[in-house]
Enzyme design. Structure first.
Site, PDB file in Angstrom:
ATOM      1  N   GLY A  72       0.840  -1.205   0.000  1.00 60.68           N
ATOM      2  CA  GLY A  72       0.000   0.000   0.000  1.00 60.68           C
ATOM      3  C   GLY A  72       0.870   1.248   0.000  1.00 60.68           C
ATOM      4  O   GLY A  72       1.963   1.242   0.563  1.00 60.68           O
ATOM      5  N   THR A 124       5.050   1.958   6.289  1.00 68.36           N
ATOM      6  CA  THR A 124       3.627   1.662   6.425  1.00 68.36           C
ATOM      7  C   THR A 124       3.007   2.645   7.400  1.00 68.36           C
ATOM      8  O   THR A 124       3.637   3.014   8.397  1.00 68.36           O
ATOM      9  CB  THR A 124       3.326   0.238   6.939  1.00 68.36           C
ATOM     10  OG1 THR A 124       1.919   0.153   7.252  1.00 68.36           O
ATOM     11  CG2 THR A 124       4.090  -0.164   8.174  1.00 68.36           C
ATOM     12  N   ILE A 125       1.780   3.038   7.107  1.00 70.64           N
ATOM     13  CA  ILE A 125       1.076   3.884   8.072  1.00 70.64           C
ATOM     14  C   ILE A 125       0.761   3.084   9.334  1.00 70.64           C
ATOM     15  O   ILE A 125       0.514   3.655  10.374  1.00 70.64           O
ATOM     16  CB  ILE A 125      -0.231   4.471   7.489  1.00 70.64           C
ATOM     17  CG1 ILE A 125      -1.240   3.367   7.160  1.00 70.64           C
ATOM     18  CG2 ILE A 125       0.058   5.353   6.285  1.00 70.64           C
ATOM     19  CD1 ILE A 125      -2.658   3.890   6.912  1.00 70.64           C
ATOM     20  N   ASP A 126       0.773   1.733   9.233  1.00 72.73           N
ATOM     21  CA  ASP A 126       0.326   0.897  10.351  1.00 72.73           C
ATOM     22  C   ASP A 126       1.335   0.831  11.500  1.00 72.73           C
ATOM     23  O   ASP A 126       0.983   0.435  12.608  1.00 72.73           O
ATOM     24  CB  ASP A 126       0.045  -0.538   9.864  1.00 72.73           C
ATOM     25  CG  ASP A 126      -0.961  -0.590   8.733  1.00 72.73           C
ATOM     26  OD1 ASP A 126      -1.781   0.342   8.630  1.00 72.73           O
ATOM     27  OD2 ASP A 126      -0.920  -1.559   7.946  1.00 72.73           O
ATOM     28  N   ARG A 140      -4.447  -2.395  10.143  1.00 71.05           N
ATOM     29  CA  ARG A 140      -4.451  -3.849  10.022  1.00 71.05           C
ATOM     30  C   ARG A 140      -4.599  -4.490  11.397  1.00 71.05           C
ATOM     31  O   ARG A 140      -5.495  -4.102  12.124  1.00 71.05           O
ATOM     32  CB  ARG A 140      -3.216  -4.361   9.259  1.00 71.05           C
ATOM     33  CG  ARG A 140      -3.237  -3.917   7.787  1.00 71.05           C
ATOM     34  CD  ARG A 140      -2.434  -4.801   6.875  1.00 71.05           C
ATOM     35  NE  ARG A 140      -2.997  -6.131   6.744  1.00 71.05           N
ATOM     36  CZ  ARG A 140      -4.082  -6.442   6.031  1.00 71.05           C
ATOM     37  NH1 ARG A 140      -4.754  -5.512   5.406  1.00 71.05           N
ATOM     38  NH2 ARG A 140      -4.509  -7.685   5.941  1.00 71.05           N
TER      39      ARG A 140
HETATM   40  O1  F6P Z   1      -1.176  -1.464   5.313  1.00 71.95           O
HETATM   41  C1  F6P Z   1      -1.696  -0.212   5.030  1.00 71.95           C
HETATM   42  C2  F6P Z   1      -3.197  -0.260   4.908  1.00 71.95           C
HETATM   43  O2  F6P Z   1      -3.664   1.049   4.684  1.00 71.95           O
HETATM   44  C3  F6P Z   1      -3.923  -0.885   6.080  1.00 71.95           C
HETATM   45  O3  F6P Z   1      -4.034  -0.018   7.180  1.00 71.95           O
HETATM   46  C4  F6P Z   1      -5.230  -1.271   5.449  1.00 71.95           C
HETATM   47  O4  F6P Z   1      -5.845  -2.361   6.099  1.00 71.95           O
HETATM   48  C5  F6P Z   1      -4.806  -1.695   4.072  1.00 71.95           C
HETATM   49  O5  F6P Z   1      -3.576  -1.056   3.808  1.00 71.95           O
HETATM   50  C6  F6P Z   1      -5.793  -1.327   3.001  1.00 71.95           C
HETATM   51  O6  F6P Z   1      -5.367  -1.889   1.824  1.00 71.95           O
HETATM   52  P1  F6P Z   1      -5.959  -1.542   0.388  1.00 71.95           P
HETATM   53  O7  F6P Z   1      -5.443  -0.186   0.009  1.00 71.95           O
HETATM   54  O8  F6P Z   1      -5.437  -2.612  -0.478  1.00 71.95           O
HETATM   55  O9  F6P Z   1      -7.440  -1.511   0.543  1.00 71.95           O
END
Ligand code: F6P
Length: 359
Positions: A25, A141-143, A187
């Site tokens: 992402g 990652t933002i997570d 996540r």
């Molecule tokens: O890992 C970054 C993140 O934004 C998570 O917080 C989220 O669950 C996921 O990616 C969303 O993924 P996508 O952009 O594929 O919907």
């Protein structure tokens, strides 16, 4: 092989040619990493940097762009990634690993810098440890859920965006005597929820690391209302789950890469709070707004430090490692530290600080 550790510990000034990709992402700060890496590579080492487009797809299909100081001009404050990004990996294809190897060899590349989250770093680790491909990682990652680094860039920006939203939600919640349930990303970790909950003055924060009891949540809100506080903000991490036997929740959809597609628990929590307490309750799903737009100053600095350290690490021969923040320092740690792991939120912060402010 240009990447040999010098006896003085100072990276050697031998020119290299390396590839860079962004995977998984997107996240605010990706361009700042690339810009810093390119700047030091070009101006200090005289290196050549090749950008692979759309993550591993660019490596497998040899879709590239030349990166230089000029082409990266103006990208520091820009969100997203100039290289494009995708999920997926070379291991999705029978000959994927060999294609990566031959791309690097045919293009005369000394190695590959992978800027990615848990998935991309796990792939990078396997490529290096099992297939001897020279790869270096940069955690993003933002997570904030990568093991081996105290922080990832993008996290600070996501927390700021969530906090700004919560600040705004307070006034509308107060005007209407409502409970607003704000679902944030993260996540399976509660970093964004905990930090935004503390910074935004939430009444309750629900995180994946501590399954919640909806009855207890409602009791807290009722207690708060009985004290004359009729508006509340409940922050719910997208990966939050009810304690066993307390509330039915459907299994998340699994995407084609095997990842759970999270999102929606906020609606469930809001509906249950409304039903059980009678308080007017609304869900707010912040979603991808947390990932978009300009990085905070903090993330620009962290990203810039990661980018500079990444090219230093390349010159130091640190293949199989990733750059990381340890206290105030940027260090390198083995990719194996991060591979296949997810870093849970600091429970001392949750119990010792966040919970003190729960209703
Ligand atoms: O890992 C970054 C993140 O934004 C998570 O917080 C989220 O669950 C996921 O990616 C969303 O993924 P996508 O952009 O594929 O919907």
């Amino acid at each position: 092989m240009p990447c040999v550790r010098s006896t003085t510990g100072v990276p050697r000034l031998i020119t290299v040619r390396v590839g860079v990709l962004t995977g998984g992402g997107d996240c605010p700060g990706l361009n700042a990493v690339i810009r810093a890496l390119v700047r030091k590579a070009e101006r200090v080492y005289g290196d050549e940097i090749v950008g692979f487009l759309d993550a591993w797809d660019g490596v497998l299909n040899r879709r590239t762009v030349a990166l230089n100081v000029e082409s990266m001009r103006g990208t520091l404050p820009r969100g997203g990634t100039v290289l494009g990004t995708r999920r997926g990996s070379p291991f999705d294809y029978d000959d994927g690993v060999e294609q990566v190897r031959s791309t690097l060899a045919d293009m005369g590349l000394d190695g590959l810098v992978v800027i990615g989250g848990n998935g991309s770093l796990s792939v990078a680790h396997l490529l290096h440890s099992e297939h001897d491909i020279p790869v270096l990682g940069v955690p993003k990652t933002i997570d904030n859920d990568i093991v081996g680094t105290d922080l990832t860039f993008g996290f600070n920006t996501a927390v700021q965006i969530a906090t700004d939203a919560i600040d705004r939600l307070h006034t509308t919640a107060e005007s209407h005597d409502r409970v607003l349930v704000v679902e944030v990303m993260g996540r399976h970790s509660g970093w964004i929820a905990t930090h935004a909950g503390i910074a935004g003055g939430a009444t309750v924060v629900l995180i994946p690391e501590r399954p919640f009891d909806i009855d207890a949540v409602c009791q807290r809100l009722v207690r708060r209302h009985s004290r004359g506080r009729y508006a509340s903000i409940v922050v719910v991490a997208e990966g939050a789950v009810p304690a066993e036997g307390t509330l039915d929740i459907s299994d998340p959809e699994i995407d084609r890469y095997g990842h759970a597609r999270l999102g929606g628990v906020g609606h469930l929590v809001a509906a249950e709070i409304g039903r059980r307490t009678g308080f007017e309750t609304r869900p707010v799903l912040l979603g991808h707004v947390q990932r978009g737009g300009t990085p905070t100053a903090f993330d620009r600095v962290l990203s810039t430090r990661f980018g500079v350290s990444a090219i230093d690490a390349v010159h130091d021969g640190a293949w199989g490692q990733m750059v990381a923040l340890s206290g105030a320092d940027i260090v390198t740690v083995p990719l194996a530290t991060a591979a296949g792991q997810s870093r849970p939120v600091d429970m001392d912060l949750f119990h010792g600080v966040a919970e003190i402010f729960f209703a």
